[in-house]
Design a protein around this motif. Sequence first.
Motif, PDB file in Angstrom:
ATOM      1  N   ILE A  59       0.676  -1.106  -0.005  1.00 15.62           N
ATOM      2  CA  ILE A  59       0.287  -0.202   0.065  1.00 15.62           C
ATOM      3  C   ILE A  59       1.191   1.304  -0.373  1.00 15.62           C
ATOM      4  O   ILE A  59       0.314   1.652  -0.527  1.00 15.62           O
ATOM      5  N   VAL A  60       2.079   1.381   0.477  1.00 14.32           N
ATOM      6  CA  VAL A  60       2.837   3.060   0.814  1.00 14.32           C
ATOM      7  C   VAL A  60       3.319   2.708  -0.660  1.00 14.32           C
ATOM      8  O   VAL A  60       3.818   4.120  -0.446  1.00 14.32           O
ATOM      9  N   ARG A  61       3.477   1.498  -0.289  1.00  9.95           N
ATOM     10  CA  ARG A  61       5.091   1.533  -2.441  1.00  9.95           C
ATOM     11  C   ARG A  61       3.562   2.228  -3.269  1.00  9.95           C
ATOM     12  O   ARG A  61       4.062   2.807  -4.392  1.00  9.95           O
ATOM     13  N   TRP A  62       2.731   2.108  -3.151  1.00  4.89           N
ATOM     14  CA  TRP A  62       1.107   2.520  -4.584  1.00  4.89           C
ATOM     15  C   TRP A  62       1.367   3.408  -4.237  1.00  4.89           C
ATOM     16  O   TRP A  62       1.620   3.855  -5.276  1.00  4.89           O
ATOM     17  N   PHE A  63       1.444   4.769  -3.155  1.00  5.05           N
ATOM     18  CA  PHE A  63       0.688   5.789  -3.156  1.00  5.05           C
ATOM     19  C   PHE A  63       2.022   5.882  -3.283  1.00  5.05           C
ATOM     20  O   PHE A  63       1.817   7.799  -4.271  1.00  5.05           O
ATOM     21  N   MET A  64       3.645   5.550  -3.477  1.00  2.00           N
ATOM     22  CA  MET A  64       4.565   6.654  -3.557  1.00  2.00           C
ATOM     23  C   MET A  64       4.580   6.015  -5.386  1.00  2.00           C
ATOM     24  O   MET A  64       5.194   6.321  -5.844  1.00  2.00           O
ATOM     25  N   ARG A  65       3.247   4.729  -6.037  1.00  2.00           N
ATOM     26  CA  ARG A  65       3.894   5.102  -7.073  1.00  2.00           C
ATOM     27  C   ARG A  65       5.279   4.614  -7.380  1.00  2.00           C
ATOM     28  O   ARG A  65       5.754   4.714  -8.527  1.00  2.00           O
ATOM     29  N   ALA A  66       5.489   3.760  -7.067  1.00  2.00           N
ATOM     30  CA  ALA A  66       7.398   3.086  -6.432  1.00  2.00           C
ATOM     31  C   ALA A  66       7.632   1.399  -7.425  1.00  2.00           C
ATOM     32  O   ALA A  66       8.813   1.359  -7.912  1.00  2.00           O
ATOM     33  N   THR A  67       6.223   1.105  -8.147  1.00  2.00           N
ATOM     34  CA  THR A  67       6.726  -0.009  -8.925  1.00  2.00           C
ATOM     35  C   THR A  67       5.833   0.164  -9.933  1.00  2.00           C
ATOM     36  O   THR A  67       5.093   1.036 -10.453  1.00  2.00           O
ATOM     37  N   PRO A  68       6.191  -1.118 -10.892  1.00  2.00           N
ATOM     38  CA  PRO A  68       5.275  -0.485 -12.169  1.00  2.00           C
ATOM     39  C   PRO A  68       3.856  -0.466 -12.726  1.00  2.00           C
ATOM     40  O   PRO A  68       3.246   0.003 -13.097  1.00  2.00           O
ATOM     41  N   GLU A  69       3.402  -1.296 -11.717  1.00  2.00           N
ATOM     42  CA  GLU A  69       2.288  -2.012 -11.164  1.00  2.00           C
ATOM     43  C   GLU A  69       1.342  -0.545 -10.369  1.00  2.00           C
ATOM     44  O   GLU A  69       0.225  -0.074 -11.619  1.00  2.00           O
ATOM     45  N   SER A  70       1.860   0.265  -9.738  1.00  2.00           N
ATOM     46  CA  SER A  70       1.541   0.978  -9.518  1.00  2.00           C
ATOM     47  C   SER A  70       0.864   2.589  -9.663  1.00  2.00           C
ATOM     48  O   SER A  70       0.636   3.537  -9.774  1.00  2.00           O
ATOM     49  N   ARG A  71       1.732   2.067 -11.394  1.00  2.00           N
ATOM     50  CA  ARG A  71       1.929   3.334 -12.466  1.00  2.00           C
ATOM     51  C   ARG A  71       0.928   3.119 -13.049  1.00  2.00           C
ATOM     52  O   ARG A  71       0.929   3.698 -14.349  1.00  2.00           O
ATOM     53  N   SER A  72       0.766   2.104 -13.037  1.00  2.00           N
ATOM     54  CA  SER A  72       0.083   1.534 -14.457  1.00  2.00           C
ATOM     55  C   SER A  72      -1.385   1.278 -14.211  1.00  2.00           C
ATOM     56  O   SER A  72      -2.200   1.666 -13.849  1.00  2.00           O
TER      57      SER A  72
END
Length: 167
Positions: A59-72
């Motif tokens: 969830i933290v990495r999602w908010f930070m847009r730290a992964t390709p999936e969280s930016r897709s």
Amino acid sequence: MTVRTAELLMAVVLALLSVGFIVKSAELNIGWVEGRGPGAGAWPFWLSLGMLAASLLTIVRWFMRATPESRSSELYMSRSAVSIVGTAVAALLALLIGIHFIGIYFSLILFLIFFIRIMGRQSWPTTLAISLLTPVFIFCLFEWALTIPLPKAISEPLFYPLYDLIY
């Protein structure tokens, strides 16, 4: 639903499940039992805590847009994929309901015929060989070798002659 949304949704669902598992396992002894080892709730508690930590990190990495999936913003599943997954879920549900009414062995035969012949588009000889031999193998393994009875529901009387042979 996009990949980004699916990632967040899955992380939140897993975090909530983790909290539920932590609470339920804490009802048991999660500490060390002298002379026996960890209590009955220890492993579920610590595994659930690890799952919660991983979910929160996602969830933290999602908010930070730290992964390709969280930016897709791509589509998570196509309509055909949803259809295939829905069919598989319905078939599994039918298998579970069938186990309750006609027992595991006949339900498994029907399930395998559906999956191998209809979903997998295999030949009838392949379908019948796998669909009939798999329940026979499972019967021999569980009922005969391990002496663990599996649910047979209304089909139980059909197994009495086999019980006479193996017991």
